[in-house]
Design a protein around this motif. Sequence first.
Motif, PDB file in Angstrom:
ATOM      1  N   GLY A 314       0.820  -1.208   0.000  1.00 58.46           N
ATOM      2  CA  GLY A 314       0.000   0.000   0.000  1.00 58.46           C
ATOM      3  C   GLY A 314       0.844   1.244   0.000  1.00 58.46           C
ATOM      4  N   ALA A 315       0.316   2.305   0.675  1.00 58.15           N
ATOM      5  CA  ALA A 315       0.985   3.613   0.752  1.00 58.15           C
ATOM      6  C   ALA A 315       1.401   4.087  -0.636  1.00 58.15           C
ATOM      7  N   ALA A 316       0.529   3.894  -1.624  1.00 53.89           N
ATOM      8  CA  ALA A 316       0.918   4.025  -3.032  1.00 53.89           C
ATOM      9  C   ALA A 316       0.642   5.393  -3.637  1.00 53.89           C
ATOM     10  N   THR A 317       0.047   6.315  -2.884  1.00 55.54           N
ATOM     11  CA  THR A 317      -0.403   7.584  -3.455  1.00 55.54           C
ATOM     12  C   THR A 317       0.352   8.771  -2.845  1.00 55.54           C
ATOM     13  N   PRO A 318       0.123   9.987  -3.361  1.00 60.47           N
ATOM     14  CA  PRO A 318       0.881  11.151  -2.856  1.00 60.47           C
ATOM     15  C   PRO A 318       0.424  11.686  -1.498  1.00 60.47           C
ATOM     16  N   TYR A 319      -0.762  11.302  -1.025  1.00 58.87           N
ATOM     17  CA  TYR A 319      -1.261  11.748   0.277  1.00 58.87           C
ATOM     18  C   TYR A 319      -1.516  10.535   1.166  1.00 58.87           C
ATOM     19  N   ASP A 320      -1.327  10.706   2.473  1.00 52.90           N
ATOM     20  CA  ASP A 320      -1.653   9.607   3.370  1.00 52.90           C
ATOM     21  C   ASP A 320      -3.165   9.569   3.605  1.00 52.90           C
ATOM     22  N   ALA A 321      -3.609   8.612   4.416  1.00 52.29           N
ATOM     23  CA  ALA A 321      -5.040   8.417   4.629  1.00 52.29           C
ATOM     24  C   ALA A 321      -5.683   9.577   5.373  1.00 52.29           C
ATOM     25  N   GLY A 322      -4.892  10.408   6.021  1.00 57.93           N
ATOM     26  CA  GLY A 322      -5.404  11.576   6.723  1.00 57.93           C
ATOM     27  C   GLY A 322      -5.301  12.846   5.908  1.00 57.93           C
ATOM     28  N   PHE A 323      -5.119  12.723   4.607  1.00 53.20           N
ATOM     29  CA  PHE A 323      -5.022  13.844   3.671  1.00 53.20           C
ATOM     30  C   PHE A 323      -3.787  14.707   3.910  1.00 53.20           C
ATOM     31  N   GLN A 324      -2.765  14.124   4.503  1.00 55.97           N
ATOM     32  CA  GLN A 324      -1.494  14.819   4.652  1.00 55.97           C
ATOM     33  C   GLN A 324      -0.607  14.528   3.434  1.00 55.97           C
ATOM     34  N   PRO A 325      -0.018  15.555   2.823  1.00 50.51           N
ATOM     35  CA  PRO A 325       0.890  15.291   1.694  1.00 50.51           C
ATOM     36  C   PRO A 325       2.122  14.522   2.148  1.00 50.51           C
ATOM     37  N   LYS A 326       2.464  13.502   1.367  1.00 57.39           N
ATOM     38  CA  LYS A 326       3.641  12.684   1.632  1.00 57.39           C
ATOM     39  C   LYS A 326       4.826  13.218   0.824  1.00 57.39           C
ATOM     40  N   PRO A 327       6.022  12.711   1.052  1.00 57.14           N
ATOM     41  CA  PRO A 327       7.152  13.156   0.239  1.00 57.14           C
ATOM     42  C   PRO A 327       6.886  13.042  -1.263  1.00 57.14           C
ATOM     43  N   ALA A 328       6.125  12.039  -1.682  1.00 58.18           N
ATOM     44  CA  ALA A 328       5.826  11.883  -3.111  1.00 58.18           C
ATOM     45  C   ALA A 328       5.158  13.118  -3.695  1.00 58.18           C
ATOM     46  N   TYR A 329       4.287  13.735  -2.938  1.00 57.21           N
ATOM     47  CA  TYR A 329       3.607  14.953  -3.382  1.00 57.21           C
ATOM     48  C   TYR A 329       4.624  16.056  -3.704  1.00 57.21           C
ATOM     49  N   TYR A 330       5.618  16.191  -2.838  1.00 55.24           N
ATOM     50  CA  TYR A 330       6.636  17.216  -3.071  1.00 55.24           C
ATOM     51  C   TYR A 330       7.559  16.825  -4.225  1.00 55.24           C
ATOM     52  N   GLY A 331       7.747  15.517  -4.426  1.00 56.75           N
ATOM     53  CA  GLY A 331       8.518  15.078  -5.588  1.00 56.75           C
ATOM     54  C   GLY A 331       7.827  15.454  -6.884  1.00 56.75           C
ATOM     55  N   ILE A 332       6.511  15.277  -6.929  1.00 51.75           N
ATOM     56  CA  ILE A 332       5.745  15.701  -8.111  1.00 51.75           C
ATOM     57  C   ILE A 332       5.913  17.198  -8.332  1.00 51.75           C
ATOM     58  N   ALA A 333       5.730  17.956  -7.247  1.00 53.02           N
ATOM     59  CA  ALA A 333       5.822  19.412  -7.359  1.00 53.02           C
ATOM     60  C   ALA A 333       7.205  19.848  -7.835  1.00 53.02           C
ATOM     61  N   GLU A 334       8.237  19.204  -7.328  1.00 57.02           N
ATOM     62  CA  GLU A 334       9.596  19.560  -7.756  1.00 57.02           C
ATOM     63  C   GLU A 334       9.796  19.276  -9.243  1.00 57.02           C
ATOM     64  N   ALA A 335       9.264  18.160  -9.708  1.00 56.09           N
ATOM     65  CA  ALA A 335       9.364  17.869 -11.142  1.00 56.09           C
ATOM     66  C   ALA A 335       8.669  18.948 -11.967  1.00 56.09           C
ATOM     67  N   LEU A 336       7.605  19.512 -11.412  1.00 58.39           N
ATOM     68  CA  LEU A 336       6.830  20.538 -12.117  1.00 58.39           C
ATOM     69  C   LEU A 336       7.412  21.935 -11.943  1.00 58.39           C
ATOM     70  N   GLY A 337       8.558  22.039 -11.279  1.00 60.46           N
ATOM     71  CA  GLY A 337       9.246  23.311 -11.199  1.00 60.46           C
ATOM     72  C   GLY A 337       9.185  24.013  -9.869  1.00 60.46           C
ATOM     73  N   TRP A 338       8.558  23.397  -8.882  1.00 62.79           N
ATOM     74  CA  TRP A 338       8.479  24.025  -7.547  1.00 62.79           C
ATOM     75  C   TRP A 338       9.830  23.943  -6.856  1.00 62.79           C
ATOM     76  N   THR A 339      10.210  25.023  -6.215  1.00 60.45           N
ATOM     77  CA  THR A 339      11.506  25.070  -5.543  1.00 60.45           C
ATOM     78  C   THR A 339      11.380  25.299  -4.051  1.00 60.45           C
ATOM     79  N   GLY A 340      10.163  25.127  -3.530  1.00 63.10           N
ATOM     80  CA  GLY A 340       9.967  25.311  -2.099  1.00 63.10           C
ATOM     81  C   GLY A 340       9.627  26.729  -1.707  1.00 63.10           C
ATOM     82  N   ASP A 341       9.368  27.593  -2.712  1.00 61.99           N
ATOM     83  CA  ASP A 341       9.091  28.997  -2.407  1.00 61.99           C
ATOM     84  C   ASP A 341       7.641  29.368  -2.640  1.00 61.99           C
ATOM     85  N   GLY A 342       6.767  28.340  -2.741  1.00 59.87           N
ATOM     86  CA  GLY A 342       5.356  28.631  -2.941  1.00 59.87           C
ATOM     87  C   GLY A 342       4.933  28.582  -4.388  1.00 59.87           C
TER      88      GLY A 342
END
Length: 458
Positions: A314-342
Amino acid sequence: MAAVSALTAATVALVGLAAPAHAADPVLRDLAAAKGIYYGTAVTSSKLSGTYGAVTGAQFDSITPANEMKWGTVEPNRGSFNWAGADRVVDFAEANGQQVRGHTLVWHSQMPNWLANGSFSNTELRTIMTDHVTTEVTRYKGRIDHWDVVNEPLNEDGTMRGSKFYNQLGESYIADAFRAARAADPAAKLYINDYNTDGTGPKSNGMYSLVQRLKAQGVPIDGVGFQGHLILGQVPATLQANLQRFADLGVEVAITELDIRMTLPATDAKLAQQKTEFKAVTNACLAVARCEGVTVWGFTDSDSWIPDVFPGEGAATPYDAGFQPKPAYYGIAEALGWTGDGGGGDPTPTTGCAVTYAVQSQWNTGFTANVTVRNTGTSPVNGWTLRWTWPSGQSVTQAWNATVTQSGAQATAVNAAHNAAIAPGGSATFGFNGAWSGGNTAPGAFTLNGAACAVALS
């Protein structure tokens, strides 16, 4: 959250409605749009409210009904249709400015009993199939961007799967389904979709040959969907090259059902690797000019099919069961050009924000609300744009201390000249009058300058 009673003066505190947000959380749909692709999720129509609905609307610009458009759901009895779930998905998408991937018209699985176990002549079966395709595509004409016309037609060795349609009609059933779909909605993009075709290999080679044959026959196929049901540590190294060779055939490509499962329990090391792999898959799409986008097969572990099919995984998606973003979510965002500045595209990157939404009064057709935006970061905000999605069809009719506009269910508030700057620890407040009917559920998520805000009392 229940609708607010008439003439209430109570504050509608959003604590507990939205998942607690991390400072400067990115908005995937905005980042993806800036890169020229969509980022979507599969959804369960009955859950499209509350936090689930708020995250779906705020983060993704494309949604796919997980089951609501499959044959067994929409035509459980021959000639008798149930569109309720599919309609909910399409209506939600339109209210939130999202595309829809229609999934799926012809598939060997999840067929209604009357079809799966019925006995039909070849001519009758072909007519049943094309009539079903025509009926469903026509119903949503102009409202579906991409259709998975035929799903999972191949065996693992790349040969044709022995389904009810193939066994009686041969490979021609695929061409007939595509032609019926094109006639019903000439504007929709038509895809063939399968799993375990992500990297080069026998099944992918079989799909490549099938697409070549279909194009040679003049079949109106626009794209190939690569499901992307992957296993941690086994993301194909040939993914990008594989997508490219299909794109070179002159078709679009898309990752349509991405998840990356792991053996439970999840650990920090596994989640870190999963982040790297979600980022790699997203980068592979971005590197191929004809890759239209990526869809995760459910954004939260609470809505994932994996544990039911693969016990102990399991644990296969970008958010955990409590709707908290997991590291995978930030990996997606980084691929899309996010640099941690919003992210980007709004006046000033936001390093931290909190929002309080309060209904001051309400009557039979309208209400008055105040919104307070607090800068919880360490840097000043110089110019701000606050966005949210109405969950109950509300609309803003008049505003003060901000300019508020609306497109569908999405509202956007831009600062006035006198409250454009918010110092660290400071806040800005604006208000508006709104219209409602049938319910006045509070919005469940806000973004400030592209970053998700925590939702709390001031």
